[in-house]
Design a protein around this motif. Structure first.
Motif, short mmCIF file in Angstrom:
data_model
loop_
_atom_site.label_atom_id
_atom_site.label_comp_id
_atom_site.label_asym_id
_atom_site.label_seq_id
_atom_site.Cartn_x
_atom_site.Cartn_y
_atom_site.Cartn_z
N ALA A 26 -15.59 -8.40 0.83
CA ALA A 26 -15.49 -7.00 0.00
C ALA A 26 -15.49 -6.52 0.27
CB ALA A 26 -15.68 -7.60 -1.71
N ASP A 27 -16.75 -6.22 0.74
CA ASP A 27 -17.38 -4.80 1.30
C ASP A 27 -17.20 -4.16 2.54
OD1 ASP A 27 -19.39 -5.40 -0.29
OD2 ASP A 27 -20.53 -5.95 1.01
N ALA A 28 -15.90 -5.38 3.03
CA ALA A 28 -15.89 -4.87 5.11
C ALA A 28 -15.14 -4.25 4.56
CB ALA A 28 -15.88 -6.61 5.23
N ALA A 29 -14.41 -4.62 3.02
CA ALA A 29 -12.71 -4.39 3.34
C ALA A 29 -12.79 -2.82 2.67
CB ALA A 29 -12.24 -5.12 2.28
N GLU A 30 -13.88 -2.41 2.28
CA GLU A 30 -14.24 -0.95 0.86
C GLU A 30 -14.92 -0.20 2.18
OE1 GLU A 30 -13.76 -0.50 -1.94
OE2 GLU A 30 -14.52 1.56 -0.87
N LEU A 31 -15.50 -0.92 3.80
CA LEU A 31 -16.53 -0.20 4.01
C LEU A 31 -14.96 0.35 5.21
CD1 LEU A 31 -18.49 0.96 6.47
CD2 LEU A 31 -18.64 -1.00 7.53
N VAL A 83 -7.97 -6.07 7.79
CA VAL A 83 -6.84 -5.41 8.61
C VAL A 83 -6.25 -4.61 8.57
CG1 VAL A 83 -5.58 -6.86 9.68
CG2 VAL A 83 -7.58 -8.20 9.15
N SER A 84 -5.20 -4.13 6.75
CA SER A 84 -4.64 -3.76 7.40
C SER A 84 -5.30 -2.14 6.88
CB SER A 84 -3.58 -3.59 5.69
OG SER A 84 -4.23 -3.86 4.61
N ARG A 85 -5.98 -1.97 6.72
CA ARG A 85 -6.82 -0.81 6.44
C ARG A 85 -7.59 -0.38 8.51
NH1 ARG A 85 -10.26 -1.22 1.26
NH2 ARG A 85 -8.28 -0.65 -0.19
N ALA A 86 -7.59 -1.45 9.09
CA ALA A 86 -8.40 -1.87 10.63
C ALA A 86 -7.08 -1.24 10.60
CB ALA A 86 -8.86 -3.08 10.89
N LYS A 87 -5.75 -1.54 10.48
CA LYS A 87 -5.14 -1.29 11.91
C LYS A 87 -4.18 0.33 10.93
CE LYS A 87 -2.15 -4.59 12.57
NZ LYS A 87 -0.89 -5.41 12.15
N ARG A 133 -5.88 2.30 13.24
CA ARG A 133 -5.66 2.98 14.66
C ARG A 133 -7.32 1.92 15.10
NH1 ARG A 133 -0.92 6.42 16.10
NH2 ARG A 133 0.23 5.60 14.33
N ALA A 134 -7.59 1.04 14.74
CA ALA A 134 -9.13 0.70 14.95
C ALA A 134 -8.79 -0.29 15.93
CB ALA A 134 -9.95 0.13 13.49
N VAL A 135 -7.66 -1.37 15.39
CA VAL A 135 -7.04 -2.48 16.62
C VAL A 135 -5.85 -1.99 16.75
CG1 VAL A 135 -8.57 -4.27 14.73
CG2 VAL A 135 -6.71 -3.11 14.68
N ARG A 136 -5.56 -3.00 18.10
CA ARG A 136 -4.26 -2.61 18.52
C ARG A 136 -3.26 -2.86 17.41
NH1 ARG A 136 -4.47 -5.87 23.26
NH2 ARG A 136 -1.90 -5.75 23.11
N ALA A 137 -2.34 -2.21 17.59
CA ALA A 137 -1.00 -2.80 16.60
C ALA A 137 0.15 -4.17 16.47
CB ALA A 137 -0.04 -1.47 16.72
N ASP A 138 -0.46 -4.80 17.01
CA ASP A 138 -0.17 -6.33 17.20
C ASP A 138 -1.28 -7.05 16.74
OD1 ASP A 138 -0.78 -6.25 19.50
OD2 ASP A 138 0.89 -6.47 20.77
N PHE A 139 -1.92 -6.58 16.66
CA PHE A 139 -3.55 -7.35 15.43
C PHE A 139 -2.43 -7.72 14.49
CE2 PHE A 139 -6.84 -7.83 12.63
CZ PHE A 139 -8.20 -9.15 13.89
N ASP A 140 -2.68 -9.32 14.07
CA ASP A 140 -2.27 -9.87 13.16
C ASP A 140 -3.03 -10.53 12.42
OD1 ASP A 140 0.19 -11.57 12.16
OD2 ASP A 140 -1.20 -12.50 11.82
N HIS A 141 -3.57 -9.97 10.82
CA HIS A 141 -4.73 -11.09 10.14
C HIS A 141 -5.37 -13.24 10.50
CE1 HIS A 141 -6.31 -13.35 6.42
NE2 HIS A 141 -6.50 -12.33 6.32
#
Lengths: 203, 203
Positions: free
Chosen positions: B75-80, B135-139, B142-150
């Motif tokens: 949860a913390d990671a999602a928040e950050l 993962v969706s916030r990281a995408k 643009r912190a990860v490539r567009a085809d990164f998947d959960h």
């Protein structure tokens, strides 16, 4: 004294045992009970041991062709790395991951023989020497990061060994990610490779 | 009707069983024979089953604290990830790989419960939901490539499961390589994530 050729039924038994072993090892791995192999080959366990006194003898018979191909493929990659280091290394990484996904038992034989085992000793020395050449040429050609280590090929295989039991096709995606990491141009220093691996995989 | 508190010796037994299970699971994994746990706790198997009618009951008691921490950390990671998407995702990947290396049995409980198992069902739904947000916030950032998947988080854990049996510290290097791959700015398209994983890890 010349070894007498096997009588026809003995040769037939031998062939049946090797075929059965291929099937059993493919399902249960290279440590599958030899009793299962004998049963599948429809011979007694005593007959199996008469033809193949040790498990290693049987493994060598089962995987001789694959091992020869593996050695050849590694030597080719080392050769290609003189002129096209990245193609050589990246194709080779995908080749070993795919070969493992297709035949986990073979990869067990390849990477995890017991210390001091004579199983495919010559061939293993041979392909290790080629893969060390491949890696040092890839590094010399700046195709991979400077702190890439020969043991990273082993890391890839061991990581893949977790995957192939879960999703056989996942080696492709793991391979793509690892290759990005292996070349990664501007990245910081990597954590060191495990010490035990550096020793065990140097040729 | 109010549940009567356990008598002192019963509470003592319960505590001994949980402690013993922690040790046994750490060595033999989450599927270790419960007879081994009873022996280590110095109680009869009947006593063990009286306190913990199913293996899941025992696993929940053993891993309750870790599971709570895992949920919180996710949860913390999602928040950050709202403000620092790359830091959030990369720290989280290293956290899950390290947690797995330190306690493989816990990760078994986390990632591989049987279909339909109620083991930590609420908690698993909870941390899955958070990690999907991460993962969706990281995408989105643009912190990860567009085809990164959960499911690549799962790929990382499964790959690591091969490593931790061989070289416990190798998760660091695997993690560094995978993170390079996850962000890889200008790379081509990845091979698709295994279909079964995409289904099983969507929240």
């Amino acid at each position: 004294m010349t070894a007498r050729p096997l009588r026809a039924d003995a040769a037939q038994n031998r062939c049946a045992i090797v075929q059965a072993a291929k099937q059993v090892f493919a399902i249960k791995g290279a440590n599958a009970p030899l009793e299962d192999v004998a049963r599948e080959a429809n011979v007694g366990i005593a007959t199996l041991y008469r033809r193949f006194p040790t498990r290693d003898d049987l493994l060598e018979a089962v995987f001789a062709d694959k091992m020869a191909l593996y050695c050849q493929r590694t030597a080719d990659a080392a050769e290609l790395a003189r002129t096209r280091p990245w193609d050589a290394l990246s194709d080779y990484v995908l080749f070993i991951l795919e070969a493992q996904a297709e035949d986990p038992a073979f990869t067990e034989v390849l990477i995890a023989p017991l210390k001091g085992s004579k199983l495919f000793a010559t061939e293993r020395r041979d392909y290790l020497r080629s893969s060390v050449k491949l890696v040092s040429r890839a590094k010399a050609g700046r195709a991979v990061r400077a702190d890439f280590d020969h043991s990273d090929l082993y890391l890839a295989l061991v990581a893949n060994s977790g995957l192939i039991r879960t999703a056989p096709e996942a080696w492709r995606r793991l391979g793509a990610y690892l290759l990005e990491g292996f070349k990664a141009p501007g990245a910081g220093a990597l954590p060191p490779a495990p010490k035990s691996w550096r020793r065990s995989t140097s040729a």
